[in-house]
Design an enzyme around this catalytic site. Structure first.
Site, PDB file in Angstrom:
ATOM      1  NE  ARG A 148       4.623   1.790  -0.007  1.00  0.00           N
ATOM      2  CZ  ARG A 148       5.573   1.444   0.834  1.00  0.00           C
ATOM      3  NH1 ARG A 148       6.832   1.568   0.485  1.00  0.00           N
ATOM      4  NH2 ARG A 148       5.283   0.966   2.020  1.00  0.00           N
ATOM      5  CG  HIS A 197      19.719 -37.047  -3.495  1.00  0.00           C
ATOM      6  ND1 HIS A 197      20.197 -38.258  -3.059  1.00  0.00           N
ATOM      7  CD2 HIS A 197      20.816 -36.257  -3.655  1.00  0.00           C
ATOM      8  CE1 HIS A 197      21.523 -38.203  -2.940  1.00  0.00           C
ATOM      9  NE2 HIS A 197      21.909 -36.994  -3.307  1.00  0.00           N
ATOM     10  CB  CYS A 214      -0.946   0.088   1.192  1.00  0.00           C
ATOM     11  SG  CYS A 214      -2.140  -1.226   1.245  1.00  0.00           S
ATOM     12  CD  GLU A 223      17.501 -13.032  -7.397  1.00  0.00           C
ATOM     13  OE1 GLU A 223      16.791 -13.519  -6.506  1.00  0.00           O
ATOM     14  OE2 GLU A 223      17.271 -11.925  -7.903  1.00  0.00           O
ATOM     15  CE  LYS A 243      14.583 -11.696  -9.302  1.00  0.00           C
ATOM     16  NZ  LYS A 243      14.574 -10.695  -8.322  1.00  0.00           N
ATOM     17  CG  ASN A 281       1.212   0.577   4.387  1.00  0.00           C
ATOM     18  OD1 ASN A 281       0.924  -0.603   4.202  1.00  0.00           O
ATOM     19  ND2 ASN A 281       2.430   1.033   4.239  1.00  0.00           N
ATOM     20  N   GLY A 282      -1.060  -1.238   6.503  1.00  0.00           N
ATOM     21  CA  GLY A 282      -0.822  -2.098   7.670  1.00  0.00           C
ATOM     22  C   GLY A 282      -2.044  -2.973   7.905  1.00  0.00           C
ATOM     23  CD  GLU A 297      10.219 -11.771  -8.502  1.00  0.00           C
ATOM     24  OE1 GLU A 297       9.488 -11.541  -7.541  1.00  0.00           O
ATOM     25  OE2 GLU A 297      11.436 -11.528  -8.490  1.00  0.00           O
ATOM     26  CD1 TRP A 339      -0.064  -6.236  -3.088  1.00  0.00           C
ATOM     27  CD2 TRP A 339      -0.414  -6.849  -0.970  1.00  0.00           C
ATOM     28  NE1 TRP A 339       0.259  -7.565  -2.979  1.00  0.00           N
ATOM     29  CE2 TRP A 339       0.058  -7.975  -1.686  1.00  0.00           C
ATOM     30  CE3 TRP A 339      -0.698  -7.009   0.386  1.00  0.00           C
ATOM     31  CZ2 TRP A 339       0.247  -9.216  -1.096  1.00  0.00           C
ATOM     32  CZ3 TRP A 339      -0.516  -8.249   0.972  1.00  0.00           C
ATOM     33  CH2 TRP A 339      -0.037  -9.338   0.226  1.00  0.00           C
ATOM     34  CE  LYS A 364      11.625  -2.641  -5.325  1.00  0.00           C
ATOM     35  NZ  LYS A 364      12.336  -3.714  -6.028  1.00  0.00           N
TER      36      LYS A 364
HETATM   37  C1  F6R Z   1      11.971 -10.461  -5.748  1.00  0.00           C
HETATM   38  C2  F6R Z   1      11.870  -9.458  -4.716  1.00  0.00           C
HETATM   39  C3  F6R Z   1      11.445  -9.900  -3.364  1.00  0.00           C
HETATM   40  C4  F6R Z   1      12.205  -9.105  -2.295  1.00  0.00           C
HETATM   41  C5  F6R Z   1      11.710  -9.467  -0.890  1.00  0.00           C
HETATM   42  C6  F6R Z   1      12.517  -8.733   0.178  1.00  0.00           C
HETATM   43  O1  F6R Z   1      12.371  -9.915  -6.966  1.00  0.00           O
HETATM   44  O2  F6R Z   1      12.115  -8.315  -4.967  1.00  0.00           O
HETATM   45  O3  F6R Z   1      11.651 -11.266  -3.189  1.00  0.00           O
HETATM   46  O4  F6R Z   1      13.553  -9.394  -2.428  1.00  0.00           O
HETATM   47  O5  F6R Z   1      10.367  -9.132  -0.763  1.00  0.00           O
HETATM   48  O6  F6R Z   1      12.447  -7.358   0.007  1.00  0.00           O
HETATM   49  P1  F6R Z   1      13.489  -6.393   0.671  1.00  0.00           P
HETATM   50  O7  F6R Z   1      14.813  -6.616   0.027  1.00  0.00           O
HETATM   51  O8  F6R Z   1      12.944  -5.030   0.425  1.00  0.00           O
HETATM   52  O9  F6R Z   1      13.545  -6.750   2.127  1.00  0.00           O
END
Ligand code: F6R
Length: 591
Positions: free
Chosen positions: A28, A491, A2, A468, A472, A101-102, A475, A75, A586
């Site tokens: 957000r 395994h 949010c 990682e 990518k 927000n929360g 998502e 969100w 984000k």
């Molecule tokens: C994936 C991504 C998320 C963040 C995770 C932690 O591309 O961006 O997995 O890495 O939500 O976020 P931060 O780094 O802000 O604590």
């Protein structure tokens, strides 16, 4: 999670300022959005489901001289994605508007009491209790004390912005989620993130928890528990407004991928002291634990390999949301290194708070100045990656890896070697980001786009980056991808391989090379389609993407290639906005 934006000032276009601010905060949360503008002694409201993207503000709100407005991009947590559940939420008289927000953890109890008192609710949200609570308190006191008293009744980590039709002030308060105040000439701003106000002012206050702020003719900062006024502490942002724009790129994601060579160089040339400090803390600590969520967790996992290989030092790792259940063994001699782009991830902030209570030292690696984690930490290393707008993390990850690699080499007293490797990685990225390489990647994306699964394998350091790379792809392109340690295949996982199943193999020139090639052979023998990434081609690879051999820093081009592949897979699949994948946000400030 949010985004909130509020404005009070003399520009006369408060509605537009808030609307534009929300666009910058949309990463957000983008389930719905809403704006409330004060017109005379009324609050006008405009709410919509979906992304704010190319929408327009209802002209009723934008065609008069407005000096006060608040906005929200949501969100969803409590209540589906509907116009009724979009913010602002109003009291019974529609004169109090709240953006939130929360999560109000005790909203059911509060709602039941308010209904008994005759309040009418129209949404399924937890937020709606807030305007009704303020309405109750307003019967006997002024706006500021009503908001304070109402807010003090809420359980959970919350941030709110409140407007009242008959007041020239807006009030913001927080216990957990982030809020930053901006101070301009004859105007004041409040937002969930500084990147949304940097185009207006660089003079900001990052609001501490349990604070309330009144934005009117002047700014008044108040302690929530006792209502005492306190002196604000201003900070100056070092971000540029251009950082918040896409520039020549089609998407923020692509722009941020292309910024990575610069991000690495910045760390090489400017992080000597930071690396020395962190190395010194690790050396002194009796037990070091790195924490991260999602992408940051893979940076932390890579960190354990880097410290072991380079500095012969055992540094533990845990994902943030699990550390709560693991940290009983922390002592005053422990060192915690939380790693986070936003510095607001609740699954990091919460265990860090607990570790602080146990007396552990906190050395945070974080991208956002003034964020909660930044404020929690005893020592702070700012990543310097600049504003990261795409929801999917890219340059912040590469910055995390660069800081950890440089620190490991500093700890091993081989700082110059660490710098050389990073500089070479930044050079190699120019090739990876060049036209020839990218055209090849696009072709591969075209070949993979209709596959049901993609598997990615690596060993050692490359195991962390395989995870990682997988995230990518998932998502960004919504394709099912899974990352595995190469040795784990036999395994069980190998049962998933069928004719034509793509398997990306990270094969750097290190001690993992021969074994990972054997794993690739095992997959190929069962019909797998092998895409190799590394410095050396091999017969087993059907497709090959070459990186330079940069020792431990080879993981950097590995990941950047995966970021680009994920991006072009998304485009090949017709995904319109890879900057904002569905269901994500984000900054994850709820558990
Ligand atoms: C994936 C991504 C998320 C963040 C995770 C932690 O591309 O961006 O997995 O890495 O939500 O976020 P931060 O780094 O802000 O604590």
């Amino acid at each position: 999670m949010c985004g909130i934006f509020g404005y009070v000032g003399k520009q006369g276009n408060a509605a537009e300022i808030v609307f534009d601010g929300l666009k910058l905060l949309e990463y957000r949360g983008y389930d719905s959005w809403g704006v409330s503008v004060k017109q005379g002694k009324k609050l006008l409201v405009d709410k919509h489901v979906g992304k704010i993207g190319n929408s327009h503000l209802n002209s009723q709100l934008s065609t008069f001289n407005s000096q006060l407005a608040i906005g929200h991009t949501r969100w969803a947590t409590h209540g589906g994605v509907t116009v009724n559940n979009a913010h602002p939420h109003l009291d019974c008289s529609s004169t109090i508007a709240v953006m939130h927000n929360g999560i109000v953890e005790n909203f059911e109890v509060l709602k039941t009491e308010l209904i008994k008192k005759g309040h009418k609710f129209i949404s399924q949200t937890d937020t709606e209790v807030i305007p009704h609570l303020v309405e109750e308190f307003l019967k006997k006191e002024g706006l500021a004390s009503s908001v304070r008293d109402a807010f003090n009744q809420l359980k959970g980590l919350n941030a709110v912005v409140v407007a009242y039709a008959v007041s020239k002030e807006i009030i913001a308060a927080k216990t957990g989620s982030p809020l930053v105040m901006g101070v301009g000439k004859n105007e004041l701003f409040v937002a969930s993130d500084a990147s949304a106000i940097v185009n207006h002012t660089k003079k900001v206050i990052f609001l501490e928890d349990n604070r309330m702020v009144i934005l009117g003719d002047r700014l008044k900062l108040i302690r929530l528990p006792d209502g005492k006024e306190i002196k604000p502490r201003f900070q100056t942002l070092d971000w540029k407004f251009e950082d918040t724009k896409k520039g020549k790129y089609r998407h923020f994601l692509l722009k941020e991928i292309y910024e990575q060579p610069h991000v690495i160089k910045n760390i090489v040339f400017n992080y000597k002291q930071e690396a020395q400090k962190l190395a010194g803390l690790i050396k002194k600590a009796f037990g070091t634990f790195m924490l991260g969520c999602g992408t940051a967790s893979y940076a932390a996992l890579a960190g354990t390999y880097l410290f072991s290989r380079i500095a012969k030092k055992h540094v533990n790792f845990s994902i943030g949301s699990e550390f709560n259940y693991l940290e009983d063994y922390l002592t005053k001699q422990s060192l915690l290194i939380p790693i986070s782009q936003s510095g607001e991830t609740i699954d990091i902030v919460e265990p860090v708070e607990k570790a602080k209570k146990k007396g552990a030292t906190i050395a945070a690696i974080v991208n956002v100045l003034g964020s909660t984690l930044y404020r929690q930490a005893d020592y702070k290393i700012l990543l310097g990656a600049g504003v990261e707008k795409a929801v999917v993390g890219t340059k912040s990850f590469i910055a995390m890896i660069s800081v950890l690699l440089l620190t490991a080499y500093t700890l091993a007293k081989k700082e110059d070697l660490g710098k050389r490797l990073l500089l070479k990685a930044s050079q190699d990225l120019k090739k990876v980001l060049g036209n020839i390489f990218v055209e090849n990647l696009k072709k591969i994306a075209g070949e993979l786009k209709n596959k049901e699964h993609i598997y990615i394998i690596g060993r050692g350091l490359s195991y962390a980056t395989a995870l990682e790379a997988t995230l990518k792809i998932k998502e960004t392109s919504y394709m099912h991808a899974e990352g595995f340690a190469g040795g784990e295949l036999k395994h069980g996982v190998i049962a998933l391989i069928e004719r034509g199943t793509p398997c990306i193999v990270f094969a750097p020139n290190d001690e993992t090379h021969d074994d990972i090639i054997s794993n690739a052979q095992e997959v190929k023998a069962r019909g797998g389609f092998i895409i190799g990434i590394g410095p050396r081609n091999n017969k087993v690879f059907e497709r090959f993407l070459k990186t330079d051999d940069i020792g431990d820093a080879t993981i950097i081009p590995q990941v950047v290639i995966s970021q680009l592949l994920a991006y072009y897979l998304a485009l090949a699949k017709g995904i319109k906005d890879p900057d904002k994948p569905r269901n994500l946000a984000k900054s994850v400030t709820v558990k």
